[in-house]
Design a protein around this motif. Structure first.
Motif, PDB file in Angstrom:
ATOM      1  N   UNK A 106       0.834  -1.203   0.000  1.00  0.00           N
ATOM      2  CA  UNK A 106       0.000   0.000   0.000  1.00  0.00           C
ATOM      3  C   UNK A 106       0.869   1.254   0.000  1.00  0.00           C
ATOM      4  N   UNK A 107       1.929   1.241   0.788  1.00  0.00           N
ATOM      5  CA  UNK A 107       2.821   2.397   0.842  1.00  0.00           C
ATOM      6  C   UNK A 107       3.551   2.591  -0.487  1.00  0.00           C
ATOM      7  N   UNK A 108       3.945   1.484  -1.129  1.00  0.00           N
ATOM      8  CA  UNK A 108       4.583   1.582  -2.449  1.00  0.00           C
ATOM      9  C   UNK A 108       3.634   2.254  -3.439  1.00  0.00           C
ATOM     10  N   UNK A 109       2.388   1.805  -3.464  1.00  0.00           N
ATOM     11  CA  UNK A 109       1.392   2.401  -4.353  1.00  0.00           C
ATOM     12  C   UNK A 109       1.228   3.895  -4.073  1.00  0.00           C
ATOM     13  N   UNK A 110       1.156   4.249  -2.795  1.00  0.00           N
ATOM     14  CA  UNK A 110       0.963   5.645  -2.406  1.00  0.00           C
ATOM     15  C   UNK A 110       2.128   6.510  -2.872  1.00  0.00           C
ATOM     16  N   UNK A 111       3.350   6.036  -2.676  1.00  0.00           N
ATOM     17  CA  UNK A 111       4.536   6.787  -3.071  1.00  0.00           C
ATOM     18  C   UNK A 111       4.607   6.960  -4.581  1.00  0.00           C
ATOM     19  N   UNK A 112       4.294   5.906  -5.317  1.00  0.00           N
ATOM     20  CA  UNK A 112       4.310   5.986  -6.782  1.00  0.00           C
ATOM     21  C   UNK A 112       3.267   6.990  -7.267  1.00  0.00           C
TER      22      UNK A 112
ATOM     23  N   UNK B 198      -2.749  -5.944 -13.151  1.00  0.00           N
ATOM     24  CA  UNK B 198      -2.131  -6.248 -11.864  1.00  0.00           C
ATOM     25  C   UNK B 198      -3.106  -6.191 -10.710  1.00  0.00           C
ATOM     26  N   UNK B 199      -2.583  -5.792  -9.561  1.00  0.00           N
ATOM     27  CA  UNK B 199      -3.377  -5.820  -8.335  1.00  0.00           C
ATOM     28  C   UNK B 199      -3.308  -4.495  -7.614  1.00  0.00           C
ATOM     29  N   UNK B 200      -4.321  -4.267  -6.787  1.00  0.00           N
ATOM     30  CA  UNK B 200      -4.396  -3.034  -6.023  1.00  0.00           C
ATOM     31  C   UNK B 200      -4.651  -3.374  -4.564  1.00  0.00           C
ATOM     32  N   UNK B 201      -3.815  -2.832  -3.700  1.00  0.00           N
ATOM     33  CA  UNK B 201      -3.981  -3.022  -2.267  1.00  0.00           C
ATOM     34  C   UNK B 201      -4.663  -1.794  -1.692  1.00  0.00           C
TER      35      UNK B 201
END
Length: 442
Positions: free
Chosen positions: A113-119, A290-293
């Motif tokens: 989730x944090x990776x997604x947020x940062x991207x 892909x996937x989403x958290x």
């Protein structure tokens, strides 16, 4: 999870159960003439000390690790804090698998989730997925997503997009009904110039910025032209450190942003494994591969994390799936996340500024050498092209013989650019190294 091989007795029982006598019978469908008829060239068991000595011997042959290098072109040399390696080697992360059961996978789900947020923050987009294999496959998936969103079958890709990315995308889509048109770049500026193929049948315009030549594209202008005919703008980023300095693609009205996250603390590792990223607008979320958290809450109101969207064919009906991407680069995405959070906003900006400043210094100094010039006028970040007085391959071989990796000969990918060298300068290159490169070019 233990990794224990099956005993000969267990293998015999399994073969008997399926009506076979030997393991070789499993390969009956493979023609005899292409089977390997000898044993593999594998050593006998070695003592731990012998294994260490063998690996140290192999490592010593990799002299590139101790040479000053100005090679970029999609894989970059950046400093990575020691905390990155330290944390990803924790056993909970090192052997973790897909977090299908959120009740026992909160740690993994949180860092995804944090990776997604940062991207999403760095790209300026509204949503990002839980990573891709690498930048090239992320770009190929963007082709297909644009086709789904627009229901059009033509993609225009700039010739200044990484040639290997374009090759991967062509392989990815060659058996479908997608038409790929390559748009030429301006030989004076090094940026995309030919959009004559852009029309109302176009699904997307795909551009890289900074592009393969290091030139920064005018994304806002390209977005307006694409949107005028109902097409999407796909922006590819191979040098993720550029987000620390340049205006985000999202702020320039890009619709899909994909790329390679290797610069976020991931070693070159002879080409991989790396990590791709994929970001888009919220209205396109159900077409994203892909996937989403996401965040969820239990019956007591406690916050937790779970996979909220998974559009691959393993999880849903095949005709409804957007992709057959089977996994995400979880461990590498974790390393990238730790890097970004350890560096912070100011740290990423400082690294980007150092890259730009050192590259500008090198570009200026090389340009002062008699016979050398900069063929492209567009602004650059940490890569740039210089044109020498003779073959780039000859110049680079002379420099390499002196112990310096001077860059990449563009003729490897682009005909007619025999004297052109792609040079990359990052924060890991000292002023002394840059000055040494300049003296060797003289």
């Amino acid at each position: 999870m233990r990794y224990i091989p099956n005993s000969p007795q267990e293998r015999g029982e399994m073969l008997k159960e399926i009506g076979l006598n030997t393991a070789e019978e499993l390969f009956r469908s493979i023609p005899e003439d292409i089977r390997l008829k000898r044993s593999l060239n594998v050593t006998e068991p070695l003592a731990e000390s012998e294994i260490i000595a063998a690996f140290e011997g192999m490592a010593s042959r990799n002299t590139a690790t101790v040479k000053p290098s100005f090679l970029g072109a999609g894989v970059y040399s950046h400093f990575s804090p020691t905390i990155v390696d330290h944390l990803i080697q924790r056993s909970e992360f090192f052997t973790s698998y897909t977090p299908y059961q959120p009740e026992i996978s909160q740690g993994t789900l949180q860092y995804i989730f944090e990776f997604q947020t940062l991207v999403a923050q760095l790209t300026g987009m509204e949503v990002a997925n839980a990573s891709m294999y690498d930048g090239s496959t992320a770009m190929a998936e963007a082709y297909l997503m644009a086709q789904r969103v627009t229901r059009r079958d033509k993609v225009i890709v700039a010739a200044s997009v990484h040639p290997e990315y374009r090759e991967v995308a062509r392989t990815y889509t060659q058996h479908g009904d997608l038409e790929i048109v390559t748009a030429n770049f301006d030989e004076a500026t090094g940026t995309l110039s030919d959009l004559s193929a852009l029309d109302e049948k176009t699904a997307a315009v795909v551009v890289q910025s900074p592009n393969f030549f290091g030139c920064i594209e005018d994304l806002s202008s390209l977005a307006k032209k694409a949107h005028a005919v109902g097409a999407l703008l796909v922006v590819v980023v191979t040098e993720a450190i550029s987000f620390g300095l340049l205006k985000s693609p999202g702020a320039c009205d890009a619709d899909i942003v994909v790329g390679e996250g290797q610069s976020w603390g991931i070693p070159a590792s002879f080409g991989g494994p790396h990590v791709g990223f994929f970001a888009t607008r919220d209205k396109f979320i159900r077409q994203m591969p892909g996937r989403l958290c996401g965040v969820a809450y239990d019956k007591n109101g406690n916050r937790g994390f779970t996979l909220t969207l998974s559009t691959r064919e393993q999880h849903i009906r095949r005709e409804k799936a957007t992709s057959n991407i089977c996994t995400n680069q979880g461990l590498i995405a974790l390393a990238a996340t730790i890097y970004m959070e350890a560096m912070g906003k100011k740290g990423l900006q400082e690294v980007a500024e150092q890259n730009a400043q050192k590259a500008a210094y090198a570009k200026k100094k090389i340009g002062e050498i008699e016979g050398f010039s900069a063929p492209f006028s567009a602004p650059t970040f940490n890569e740039f092209v210089v044109r020498g007085p003779k073959s780039a391959a000859e110049i680079l071989e002379t420099v390499r013989a002196k112990g310096v990796i001077g860059g990449l000969a563009l003729s490897h990918y682009y005909a007619g650019h025999d004297n052109d060298i792609l040079v990359c300068v990052t924060e890991t290159n000292s002023r002394e190294q840059i000055d040494e490169l300049v003296s060797l070019f003289r």
